[in-house]
Write an enzyme that holds these catalytic residues in place. Structure first.
Site, PDB file in Angstrom:
ATOM      1  N   GLU A  85       0.820  -1.219   0.000  1.00 45.90           N
ATOM      2  CA  GLU A  85       0.000   0.000   0.000  1.00 45.90           C
ATOM      3  C   GLU A  85       0.847   1.259   0.000  1.00 45.90           C
ATOM      4  O   GLU A  85       0.446   2.282  -0.547  1.00 45.90           O
ATOM      5  CB  GLU A  85      -0.931   0.002   1.219  1.00 45.90           C
ATOM      6  CG  GLU A  85      -1.782   1.256   1.325  1.00 45.90           C
ATOM      7  CD  GLU A  85      -2.948   1.097   2.257  1.00 45.90           C
ATOM      8  OE1 GLU A  85      -3.374   2.124   2.812  1.00 45.90           O
ATOM      9  OE2 GLU A  85      -3.452  -0.024   2.436  1.00 45.90           O
ATOM     10  N   LYS A  86       2.018   1.175   0.613  1.00 50.01           N
ATOM     11  CA  LYS A  86       2.864   2.363   0.728  1.00 50.01           C
ATOM     12  C   LYS A  86       4.324   1.939   0.789  1.00 50.01           C
ATOM     13  O   LYS A  86       4.629   0.764   1.069  1.00 50.01           O
ATOM     14  CB  LYS A  86       2.471   3.184   1.963  1.00 50.01           C
ATOM     15  CG  LYS A  86       2.504   2.402   3.267  1.00 50.01           C
ATOM     16  CD  LYS A  86       2.115   3.263   4.444  1.00 50.01           C
ATOM     17  CE  LYS A  86       0.625   3.466   4.564  1.00 50.01           C
ATOM     18  NZ  LYS A  86      -0.092   2.258   5.033  1.00 50.01           N
ATOM     19  N   ASP A 103      -3.165  -2.437   3.247  1.00 44.26           N
ATOM     20  CA  ASP A 103      -3.451  -2.458   4.684  1.00 44.26           C
ATOM     21  C   ASP A 103      -4.641  -3.374   4.958  1.00 44.26           C
ATOM     22  O   ASP A 103      -5.536  -3.517   4.111  1.00 44.26           O
ATOM     23  CB  ASP A 103      -3.754  -1.048   5.194  1.00 44.26           C
ATOM     24  CG  ASP A 103      -2.483  -0.262   5.489  1.00 44.26           C
ATOM     25  OD1 ASP A 103      -1.397  -0.851   5.446  1.00 44.26           O
ATOM     26  OD2 ASP A 103      -2.583   0.958   5.753  1.00 44.26           O
ATOM     27  N   ASP A 147      -7.646  -3.473   5.912  1.00 47.86           N
ATOM     28  CA  ASP A 147      -8.966  -2.894   6.112  1.00 47.86           C
ATOM     29  C   ASP A 147      -9.617  -2.709   4.749  1.00 47.86           C
ATOM     30  O   ASP A 147      -9.013  -2.968   3.711  1.00 47.86           O
ATOM     31  CB  ASP A 147      -8.901  -1.571   6.892  1.00 47.86           C
ATOM     32  CG  ASP A 147      -8.062  -0.509   6.187  1.00 47.86           C
ATOM     33  OD1 ASP A 147      -7.741  -0.674   4.989  1.00 47.86           O
ATOM     34  OD2 ASP A 147      -7.723   0.502   6.832  1.00 47.86           O
ATOM     35  N   TYR A 165      -0.772  -2.684  13.342  1.00 46.62           N
ATOM     36  CA  TYR A 165      -1.570  -1.811  12.480  1.00 46.62           C
ATOM     37  C   TYR A 165      -2.553  -0.966  13.305  1.00 46.62           C
ATOM     38  O   TYR A 165      -3.381  -1.513  14.043  1.00 46.62           O
ATOM     39  CB  TYR A 165      -2.333  -2.663  11.468  1.00 46.62           C
ATOM     40  CG  TYR A 165      -3.206  -1.878  10.533  1.00 46.62           C
ATOM     41  CD1 TYR A 165      -2.659  -1.026   9.583  1.00 46.62           C
ATOM     42  CD2 TYR A 165      -4.594  -1.981  10.601  1.00 46.62           C
ATOM     43  CE1 TYR A 165      -3.470  -0.304   8.727  1.00 46.62           C
ATOM     44  CE2 TYR A 165      -5.407  -1.271   9.751  1.00 46.62           C
ATOM     45  CZ  TYR A 165      -4.845  -0.432   8.809  1.00 46.62           C
ATOM     46  OH  TYR A 165      -5.643   0.292   7.969  1.00 46.62           O
ATOM     47  N   ARG A 209      -5.018   1.407  12.452  1.00 47.05           N
ATOM     48  CA  ARG A 209      -6.347   1.863  12.021  1.00 47.05           C
ATOM     49  C   ARG A 209      -7.406   0.782  12.202  1.00 47.05           C
ATOM     50  O   ARG A 209      -8.401   0.731  11.493  1.00 47.05           O
ATOM     51  CB  ARG A 209      -6.302   2.317  10.565  1.00 47.05           C
ATOM     52  CG  ARG A 209      -5.383   3.499  10.328  1.00 47.05           C
ATOM     53  CD  ARG A 209      -5.260   3.805   8.842  1.00 47.05           C
ATOM     54  NE  ARG A 209      -4.298   4.870   8.598  1.00 47.05           N
ATOM     55  CZ  ARG A 209      -4.610   6.152   8.534  1.00 47.05           C
ATOM     56  NH1 ARG A 209      -5.863   6.530   8.688  1.00 47.05           N
ATOM     57  NH2 ARG A 209      -3.692   7.067   8.317  1.00 47.05           N
TER      58      ARG A 209
END
Length: 643
Positions: A7-8, A103, A105, A331, A333
């Site tokens: 994701e990043k 991520d 989610d 993680y 979030r």
């Protein structure tokens, strides 16, 4: 060649560290020793196109265009992300197998899925995409995740849920912002009336609370206490009991059962003074309180606001750094407060890391019993991600700022609670009759601290003498205690986050209220901090010390809009349905089609009502013009015209 799509960049580096060496860094990717490649997104590489991309006529705002509902949705890259998107598309074409490492989610699921689909992946190659769920960026944890790959097909519903939310927010925010802005301009207002399906109800919560406080009139109410003594000469004890009004007194009480008539209370006090009393019932039970669950993001933000007065966004930013930069927590979030059972095997290494990293918790670690298994270890309540806990990384925290150390300590302490016994206490309740009136006396005292030994604040013990049913007592006097009703409190960071997490309390629809008690709140764990911050940036909210209040502009906006748009009922219903989509209990069409029909009705009513409702807005329109088109990153703030 296998391509890992993170994701990043920080996540990509953590994945590469867990793969064979040597590594070769290239433009936008990392080649690893076995010939595989790790590349990355930069949050969302793709975004919804502007309305004029569907029809150039939409560039000009007109009533007759509304509602704008695309038949075939389009995505585009941005100048900031186009280069990385091109790199990924080329690598995806070259790759034999793809591993999705967004991520854990629904937003993380969607943003990598978007890139895969945008790059034209189809057929068997699409079906064979694997999913890697990484909640802990330490190398050992990432290696474990890479050994537990799942089929990306398992997460289609999660991605569909995020897609439905993204498109629904676009439809809702864009169309309603246009229709109400056009109406306001008819009344001479020069700015943009920004309407969002989450931000507007949240502003409504604050504005209505402010108004309740302003119009509140304090009223006196009255309680009666009986001062009692036991009659046994060998064991005389004194205590008090509180009057419980009978049904006959209801007409003298308010909706919360408080007695409003002083003469009634005085009469009761007089009737019980110097009177004999009898114990109607007495119960003494040993009870326990289990340890609080590990944190999800909202629970952590609420506690940090209460303890340290940190804002939601400050906590989120600190957590991101602790997760990505320092790899000290999992993680952040997450909306889950549970842990997978297989994580129990890591309890020893995690607690040792806590003792090393946070010397103040060394004693807490040494007294922990990692053989205990609290209710937090529940595989049925863990899917894509689990609760926020410390990792097993050893690092001195002295180089971190005080706020980061405080947040780490909160997370660590909450995790250690899982390895402590329950808090045990005794509770006594006595029902006492005095001159045909019923009085209640309660007491609670600690038996053993259990997990509460980890916390500074301890409850104060209270006691009752040992009583028995039928025992005779004597009431020395009845005392009238006058109190005053208090207005509701202004929102703070902690209480506003709590309101968003438990939105059912503020929902008017009774049926929806009942359903929402078991589902998501207003917004999601990942977006709540950004929603609050957005309202401050748009000058709809302001701070007075720790208090959060609506500005004059914010209040006028809520007064000007139809009530249904300012209440949490509709958006809470959305969150419930989006959650149902992710659980495969609702379809995309079953959510979007009714939404489109409802949107048409709202717009028709807005046009029919005319501009009268928006005539009294303060003329500070340039504030909205500045913020309305402000770009944002993936999480923590909102995309243009979303929220």
């Amino acid at each position: 060649m296998k391509l890992y799509i993170a994701e990043k960049p920080s996540l990509a580096r953590a994945i590469a560290d867990a793969l064979p060496k040597p590594h070769r860094k290239a433009d936008g990717c990392i080649y690893v020793g076995n010939g595989d490649v790790v590349s990355w997104c930069i949050g969302h590489l793709l975004t919804q196109v502007d309305p004029e991309a569907y029809d150039p006529e939409y560039k000009k705002w007109k009533f007759e265009h509304l509602p704008i509902i695309p038949e075939n949705w389009k995505l585009k890259s941005t100048p900031r992300t186009s280069k990385q998107l091109s790199i990924l598309k080329k690598l995806i074409k070259q790759a034999d197998n793809l591993v999705h490492v967004g991520d854990p989610d629904r937003e993380g699921q969607l943003l990598v899925d978007e890139v895969i689909h945008f790059s034209g992946v189809k057929g068997n190659k699409l079906k064979q995409v694997e999913r890697c769920l990484v909640s802990d960026l330490t190398t050992n944890a990432v290696k474990r995740s890479l050994q537990q790959l799942r089929s990306n097909q398992e997460f289609i519903a999660l991605s569909t849920s995020a897609l439905a939310r993204t498109r629904a927010d676009w439809l809702y925010g864009l169309n309603l912002t246009r229709v109400y802005t056009l109406q306001a301009q008819k009344s001479g207002y020069q700015g943009v009336i920004s309407v969002g399906r989450v931000q507007t109800p949240l502003l409504g919560l604050v504005a209505r609370r402010d108004k309740e406080i302003e119009v509140f009139v304090s009223k006196p109410f009255y309680e009666v206490e009986a001062h009692l003594t036991t009659l046994k000469p060998e064991n005389v004890a004194a205590f008090t009991a509180k009057w419980k009004p009978s049904e006959a007194c209801e007409k003298y009480q308010d909706h919360e059962g408080r007695v409003l008539v002083k003469k009634l209370a005085e009469n009761v006090a007089q009737r019980i003074s110097q009177q004999h009393a009898v114990v109607k019932s007495f119960t003494a039970k040993n009870k326990k309180q289990v340890a609080p669950l590990p944190y999800n993001l909202s629970a952590l933000q609420i506690d940090a606001a209460k303890r340290f007065s940190y804002t939601a966004l400050e906590v989120l930013d600190i957590c991101q750094a602790l997760y990505e930069k320092y790899k000290l927590i999992t993680y952040p979030r997450s909306d889950s407060r549970y842990l997978p059972k297989n994580h129990l095997s890591q309890a020893g290494s995690v607690t040792r890391a806590i003792a090393n990293n946070q010397p103040a918790l060394k004693k807490a670690v040494s007294n922990a019993d990692i053989s205990l298994q609290s209710r937090a270890w529940n595989d049925k309540k863990v899917d894509a991600h689990h609760a926020i806990i410390p990792t097993d990384k050893h690092q001195s925290l002295t180089s971190l700022d005080t706020a980061s150390q405080n947040i780490y300590a909160l997370i660590a302490r909450q995790y250690l609670c899982q390895f402590y016994a329950d808090y045990h206490y005794g509770e006594c309740v006595a029902e006492i009759e005095i001159n045909n009136g019923l009085f209640i006396s309660k007491a609670k005292a600690k038996i053993s601290d259990g997990w509460k030994v980890l916390f500074d604040k301890q409850e104060k013990d209270s006691y009752l003498p040992a009583l028995s049913k039928g025992q005779k007592l004597f009431c020395d006097k009845g005392e009238v205690i006058e109190k005053n009703t208090q207005p509701p409190a202004y929102f703070t960071d902690a209480t506003l986050l709590a309101a968003m997490s438990n939105i059912a309390r503020y929902v008017k629809d009774g049926e929806l209220k009942a359903v929402l008690k078991e589902t998501d709140g207003l917004g999601t764990e990942a977006t709540r901090a950004g929603i609050i911050e957005l309202l401050f940036k748009r000058l709809f909210l302001q701070r007075t010390g720790k208090l959060i209040k609506a500005t004059e502009t914010g209040r006028k906006l809520i007064e000007s809009l139809p009530e249904m748009l300012t209440l949490p009922d509709m958006t809470a219903q959305w969150e419930m349905e989006l959650n149902a989509i992710s659980q495969k209990e609702q379809s995309y069409q079953g959510f979007v089609v009714p939404l489109q029909n409802q949107l048409k009705s709202i717009i028709e009513k807005a046009i029919a009502d005319g501009p009268r409702a928006l005539a009294n807005l303060p003329s500070s329109g340039n504030v909205f013009k500045k913020t309305y088109r402000k770009k944002s990153t993936k999480k923590g703030t909102f995309k243009k015209k979303g929220s």
